[in-house]
Design a protein around this motif. Structure first.
Motif, PDB file in Angstrom:
ATOM      1  N   LEU A   1      12.162   1.679   6.935  1.00 33.19           N
ATOM      2  CA  LEU A   1      11.302   1.083   5.907  1.00 33.19           C
ATOM      3  C   LEU A   1      10.880   2.129   4.874  1.00 33.19           C
ATOM      4  O   LEU A   1      10.928   1.895   3.671  1.00 33.19           O
ATOM      5  CB  LEU A   1      10.063   0.472   6.546  1.00 33.19           C
ATOM      6  N   ILE A   2      10.481   3.302   5.354  1.00 33.00           N
ATOM      7  CA  ILE A   2      10.011   4.358   4.460  1.00 33.00           C
ATOM      8  C   ILE A   2      11.134   4.833   3.531  1.00 33.00           C
ATOM      9  O   ILE A   2      10.953   4.920   2.312  1.00 33.00           O
ATOM     10  CB  ILE A   2       9.449   5.539   5.277  1.00 33.00           C
ATOM     11  N   TYR A   3      12.311   5.100   4.092  1.00 32.74           N
ATOM     12  CA  TYR A   3      13.389   5.677   3.288  1.00 32.74           C
ATOM     13  C   TYR A   3      14.047   4.668   2.363  1.00 32.74           C
ATOM     14  O   TYR A   3      14.446   5.029   1.243  1.00 32.74           O
ATOM     15  CB  TYR A   3      14.423   6.340   4.195  1.00 32.74           C
ATOM     16  N   GLN A   4      14.157   3.399   2.786  1.00 36.18           N
ATOM     17  CA  GLN A   4      14.684   2.412   1.836  1.00 36.18           C
ATOM     18  C   GLN A   4      13.686   2.196   0.712  1.00 36.18           C
ATOM     19  O   GLN A   4      14.065   1.973  -0.430  1.00 36.18           O
ATOM     20  CB  GLN A   4      15.052   1.100   2.539  1.00 36.18           C
TER      21      GLN A   4
ATOM     22  N   PRO B   1       0.803  -1.220   0.000  1.00 38.27           N
ATOM     23  CA  PRO B   1       0.000   0.000   0.000  1.00 38.27           C
ATOM     24  C   PRO B   1       0.839   1.274   0.000  1.00 38.27           C
ATOM     25  O   PRO B   1       0.420   2.298  -0.553  1.00 38.27           O
ATOM     26  CB  PRO B   1      -0.831  -0.113   1.282  1.00 38.27           C
ATOM     27  N   MET B   2       2.006   1.233   0.586  1.00 41.58           N
ATOM     28  CA  MET B   2       2.873   2.408   0.622  1.00 41.58           C
ATOM     29  C   MET B   2       3.303   2.810  -0.788  1.00 41.58           C
ATOM     30  O   MET B   2       3.242   3.983  -1.164  1.00 41.58           O
ATOM     31  CB  MET B   2       4.102   2.099   1.483  1.00 41.58           C
ATOM     32  N   HIS B   3       3.712   1.839  -1.581  1.00 41.06           N
ATOM     33  CA  HIS B   3       4.115   2.130  -2.959  1.00 41.06           C
ATOM     34  C   HIS B   3       2.909   2.419  -3.852  1.00 41.06           C
ATOM     35  O   HIS B   3       2.949   3.338  -4.685  1.00 41.06           O
ATOM     36  CB  HIS B   3       4.906   0.956  -3.541  1.00 41.06           C
ATOM     37  N   ASN B   4       1.840   1.625  -3.696  1.00 35.76           N
ATOM     38  CA  ASN B   4       0.685   1.810  -4.580  1.00 35.76           C
ATOM     39  C   ASN B   4       0.022   3.170  -4.397  1.00 35.76           C
ATOM     40  O   ASN B   4      -0.508   3.741  -5.351  1.00 35.76           O
ATOM     41  CB  ASN B   4      -0.320   0.677  -4.363  1.00 35.76           C
ATOM     42  N   ARG B   5       0.054   3.713  -3.165  1.00 37.79           N
ATOM     43  CA  ARG B   5      -0.485   5.064  -2.953  1.00 37.79           C
ATOM     44  C   ARG B   5       0.264   6.085  -3.813  1.00 37.79           C
ATOM     45  O   ARG B   5      -0.344   6.948  -4.443  1.00 37.79           O
ATOM     46  CB  ARG B   5      -0.359   5.452  -1.476  1.00 37.79           C
ATOM     47  N   VAL B   6       1.589   5.967  -3.856  1.00 38.52           N
ATOM     48  CA  VAL B   6       2.379   6.938  -4.609  1.00 38.52           C
ATOM     49  C   VAL B   6       2.260   6.697  -6.112  1.00 38.52           C
ATOM     50  O   VAL B   6       2.225   7.654  -6.897  1.00 38.52           O
ATOM     51  CB  VAL B   6       3.849   6.913  -4.148  1.00 38.52           C
ATOM     52  N   PHE B   7       2.178   5.439  -6.545  1.00 38.31           N
ATOM     53  CA  PHE B   7       1.907   5.181  -7.961  1.00 38.31           C
ATOM     54  C   PHE B   7       0.619   5.887  -8.391  1.00 38.31           C
ATOM     55  O   PHE B   7       0.547   6.507  -9.453  1.00 38.31           O
ATOM     56  CB  PHE B   7       1.765   3.667  -8.217  1.00 38.31           C
ATOM     57  N   GLU B   8      -0.401   5.780  -7.536  1.00 37.43           N
ATOM     58  CA  GLU B   8      -1.693   6.390  -7.846  1.00 37.43           C
ATOM     59  C   GLU B   8      -1.596   7.910  -7.888  1.00 37.43           C
ATOM     60  O   GLU B   8      -2.087   8.552  -8.827  1.00 37.43           O
ATOM     61  CB  GLU B   8      -2.723   5.963  -6.807  1.00 37.43           C
TER      62      GLU B   8
ATOM     63  N   THR C   1      11.179   3.290 -11.035  1.00 37.62           N
ATOM     64  CA  THR C   1      10.409   4.160 -11.927  1.00 37.62           C
ATOM     65  C   THR C   1      11.212   5.270 -12.589  1.00 37.62           C
ATOM     66  O   THR C   1      10.792   5.821 -13.606  1.00 37.62           O
ATOM     67  CB  THR C   1       9.260   4.832 -11.145  1.00 37.62           C
ATOM     68  N   GLY C   2      12.343   5.651 -11.980  1.00 41.40           N
ATOM     69  CA  GLY C   2      13.076   6.822 -12.455  1.00 41.40           C
ATOM     70  C   GLY C   2      12.444   8.126 -12.019  1.00 41.40           C
ATOM     71  O   GLY C   2      12.888   9.206 -12.417  1.00 41.40           O
ATOM     72  N   VAL C   3      11.413   8.039 -11.181  1.00 43.08           N
ATOM     73  CA  VAL C   3      10.650   9.212 -10.733  1.00 43.08           C
ATOM     74  C   VAL C   3      10.898   9.416  -9.237  1.00 43.08           C
ATOM     75  O   VAL C   3      10.956   8.460  -8.468  1.00 43.08           O
ATOM     76  CB  VAL C   3       9.143   9.005 -10.989  1.00 43.08           C
ATOM     77  N   ASP C   4      11.027  10.683  -8.816  1.00 44.17           N
ATOM     78  CA  ASP C   4      11.180  10.973  -7.393  1.00 44.17           C
ATOM     79  C   ASP C   4       9.902  10.602  -6.646  1.00 44.17           C
ATOM     80  O   ASP C   4       8.807  11.004  -7.040  1.00 44.17           O
ATOM     81  CB  ASP C   4      11.483  12.453  -7.176  1.00 44.17           C
ATOM     82  N   PRO C   5      10.014   9.855  -5.557  1.00 40.63           N
ATOM     83  CA  PRO C   5       8.816   9.436  -4.821  1.00 40.63           C
ATOM     84  C   PRO C   5       8.263  10.575  -3.966  1.00 40.63           C
ATOM     85  O   PRO C   5       8.963  11.555  -3.686  1.00 40.63           O
ATOM     86  CB  PRO C   5       9.340   8.310  -3.927  1.00 40.63           C
ATOM     87  N   LEU C   6       7.008  10.432  -3.570  1.00 41.28           N
ATOM     88  CA  LEU C   6       6.399  11.358  -2.618  1.00 41.28           C
ATOM     89  C   LEU C   6       6.608  10.762  -1.225  1.00 41.28           C
ATOM     90  O   LEU C   6       5.779   9.987  -0.736  1.00 41.28           O
ATOM     91  CB  LEU C   6       4.912  11.532  -2.918  1.00 41.28           C
TER      92      LEU C   6
END
Length: 290
Positions: free
Chosen positions: A257-260, A26-33, A269-274
């Motif tokens: 966990l969040i920062y790794q 869910p942590m990654h999928n939220r940012v993908f969305e 993705t090559g994109v900066d995460p939120l």
């Protein structure tokens, strides 16, 4: 992100066992969305016996990459086409990219820990002495990265003394002479801890559903120590509660966990995460589980 995966959706797979506790999907999928990226992050539990077959099959699907967790961080290496230099030095992988059919392993665990530690403590790892419990994949990543960042001394304790000695030797040879295996007897442990600034639990001891397990005797904790635990479920492990009760500053595992995860997201993705969105999801999910 599309409301459901399609034939164009890039998959990111989390490999490990068990994975029921993981909040990475869910942590990654939220940012993908939020970034409108056509990606989907999925957990796949796999045993060590089945890892080669499962990994080989998934790597030939529409997969952008993998995260790797316990117990596969070292075993996965022999199945990869290429290693990032830091991951090769560490000898463990937690992130894999797939480009043009080739797999490349990275390790973002150590940098994730250091970023979390320095933000939580408002200090630097440079010049500090560290005492690590464990010598597995996470321990390797954290210890090697601490050595890169100028830790004064790294003492390593493991139930199997030879494993601690081997890891210390690797650090001293590959990076610089700053590591040693901590002795097994309680008096030896107490002396090593007295000479350390920071205690880090890199084992899974204390993780749900074994929340009451302590990775070392409570009597060995001292108020001069900063105590960090990479276990994030529960948020406050028994080790952290005991340390806090002794007056120790603490560093919970969720920040690592969040920062790794944020570093891995950029590799996939090559994109900066939120990062703020990742943190919001992580804290919300973990608070609901307490």
């Amino acid at each position: 992100m599309k409301p459901y995966p399609t034939v164009t959706t890039k998959l990111v797979i989390l490999l490990g066992n068990p994975l029921g506790h993981s909040i990475s999907p869910p942590m990654h999928n939220r940012v993908f969305e939020r970034l409108d990226l056509d990606y989907c992050y999925m957990p796949v539990e796999v045993t060590e016996e089945n890892l080669p077959t499962v990994f080989a099959g998934l790597a030939r699907m529409n997969v952008a990459g993998f995260n790797v967790t316990i117990p596969h961080k070292t075993n996965i290496i022999k199945h990869l086409d290429e290693l990032d230099p830091l991951a090769a030095t560490i000898g463990a992988v937690n992130t894999i990219t797939v480009r043009d059919g080739k797999t490349k392993g990275y390790n973002t665990d150590g940098e994730g820990f250091i970023r979390s530690f320095e933000e939580e403590t408002r200090s630097t790892v440079h010049g500090k002495s560290f005492f690590l419990l464990g010598s597995g994949g996470a321990a390797r990543a954290i210890a090697m990265t601490l050595a890169f960042h100028g830790a004064e001394k790294i003492s390593i304790h493991n139930r199997t003394a030879a494993k601690a000695e081997d890891l210390a030797d690797e650090i001293n040879k590959k990076i610089r002479p700053c590591a040693a295996a901590a002795g097994q007897p309680p008096d030896s442990l107490r002396k090593s801890l007295a000479e350390s600034d920071v205690l880090i639990n890199t084992t899974s001891l204390g993780m749900h559903p074994q929340e009451e397990v302590l990775p070392l005797e409570e009597s060995l904790l001292s108020p001069h120590l900063i105590v960090a635990d990479i276990v994030y479920n529960p948020l406050m492990t028994r080790l952290l509660k005991s340390a806090q009760g002794k007056g120790c500053p603490i560093v919970p595992g969720l920040g690592m966990l969040i920062y790794q995860g944020a570093a891995a997201f950029k590799l996939f993705t090559g994109v900066d995460p939120l990062v703020d969105q990742m943190a919001e999801v992580a804290h919300s999910l973990m608070a609901a589980r307490q």
